[in-house]
Design a protein around this motif. Structure first.
Motif, PDB file in Angstrom:
ATOM      1  N   GLY A  62     -18.868 138.321 -72.305  1.00 15.28           N
ATOM      2  CA  GLY A  62     -17.479 138.915 -72.207  1.00 15.28           C
ATOM      3  C   GLY A  62     -17.097 140.043 -72.845  1.00 15.28           C
ATOM      4  O   GLY A  62     -16.321 140.923 -72.337  1.00 15.28           O
ATOM      5  N   TRP A  80     -16.065 143.598 -71.016  1.00 16.15           N
ATOM      6  CA  TRP A  80     -14.631 143.983 -71.484  1.00 16.15           C
ATOM      7  C   TRP A  80     -15.043 145.760 -72.070  1.00 16.15           C
ATOM      8  O   TRP A  80     -14.132 146.332 -71.562  1.00 16.15           O
ATOM      9  CB  TRP A  80     -14.245 143.151 -72.816  1.00 16.15           C
ATOM     10  CG  TRP A  80     -12.741 143.706 -73.065  1.00 16.15           C
ATOM     11  CD1 TRP A  80     -12.215 144.109 -74.478  1.00 16.15           C
ATOM     12  CD2 TRP A  80     -11.488 144.048 -72.268  1.00 16.15           C
ATOM     13  NE1 TRP A  80     -10.865 144.516 -74.319  1.00 16.15           N
ATOM     14  CE2 TRP A  80     -10.645 144.459 -73.074  1.00 16.15           C
ATOM     15  CE3 TRP A  80     -11.156 143.801 -70.967  1.00 16.15           C
ATOM     16  CZ2 TRP A  80      -9.330 144.721 -72.819  1.00 16.15           C
ATOM     17  CZ3 TRP A  80      -9.857 143.775 -70.421  1.00 16.15           C
ATOM     18  CH2 TRP A  80      -8.913 144.505 -71.289  1.00 16.15           C
ATOM     19  N   THR A  81     -15.976 145.848 -72.784  1.00 12.33           N
ATOM     20  CA  THR A  81     -16.495 147.015 -73.187  1.00 12.33           C
ATOM     21  C   THR A  81     -16.607 148.265 -72.034  1.00 12.33           C
ATOM     22  O   THR A  81     -16.058 149.340 -71.952  1.00 12.33           O
ATOM     23  CB  THR A  81     -17.475 147.009 -74.253  1.00 12.33           C
ATOM     24  OG1 THR A  81     -17.221 146.017 -75.107  1.00 12.33           O
ATOM     25  CG2 THR A  81     -17.761 148.140 -74.924  1.00 12.33           C
ATOM     26  N   LYS A  96     -13.604 148.843 -70.282  1.00 15.85           N
ATOM     27  CA  LYS A  96     -12.867 150.140 -71.190  1.00 15.85           C
ATOM     28  C   LYS A  96     -13.316 151.346 -70.958  1.00 15.85           C
ATOM     29  O   LYS A  96     -12.693 152.458 -70.451  1.00 15.85           O
ATOM     30  CB  LYS A  96     -12.736 149.707 -72.568  1.00 15.85           C
ATOM     31  CG  LYS A  96     -11.692 148.554 -73.128  1.00 15.85           C
ATOM     32  CD  LYS A  96     -12.032 148.236 -74.485  1.00 15.85           C
ATOM     33  CE  LYS A  96     -11.094 147.204 -74.981  1.00 15.85           C
ATOM     34  NZ  LYS A  96     -11.315 147.185 -76.503  1.00 15.85           N
TER      35      LYS A  96
END
Length: 141
Positions: free
Chosen positions: A7, A11-12, A15
């Protein structure tokens, strides 16, 4: 692979992709309005240059300069100043509880020095205090 790590990786990655998309969108006006122009000089030679805004419009260069000033200088300066303020405020708050500084615990040690003599870490605190005094004197002279 752990589910939490997966996760975080997703998410990184999102971004990073988001930052690239915003960067490309912010670069589109520069790419659309820039033009390649042939510029002549006094000695009958010329060269080709990429001009970031049309030569006919006088308002666009002014807007461009103001936006560059805001985006590259003023906004980052404000953000960095806010974070430095919060860091300084946190450091000042935490400085009140430093061991060896003049606080309630130090007052007790001064009043009853023998009571605290056999505590573990006392010799380290004494060595630290002597070293601090030495460094303070060495820096002054």
């Amino acid at each position: 692979m752990d589910m939490q790590t997966s996760g975080v990786l997703l998410w990184t990655s999102l971004k990073a992709v988001g930052i690239w998309v915003v960067s490309v969108l912010l670069a589109v006006p520069e790419a659309v309005f820039s033009e390649v122009a042939r510029i002549g000089s006094l000695d009958n030679s010329s060269f080709t240059a990429c001009i970031p805004y049309p030569q006919t419009d006088e308002l666009h260069p002014k807007i461009h300069s103001v936006l560059i000033f805001l985006v590259y200088f003023l906004i980052p300066l404000v953000i960095i100043s806010i974070y430095y303020y919060h860091i300084a405020k946190t450091l000042i708050k935490s400085a009140h509880n430093l061991p060896g500084e003049y606080n309630e615990h130090t007052k007790k040690q001064i009043v009853h020095p023998m009571k605290y003599k056999d505590r573990p870490g006392h010799s380290f605190a004494l060595a630290e205090r002597i070293l601090r005094e030495f460094l303070t004197c060495a820096c002054i002279t």
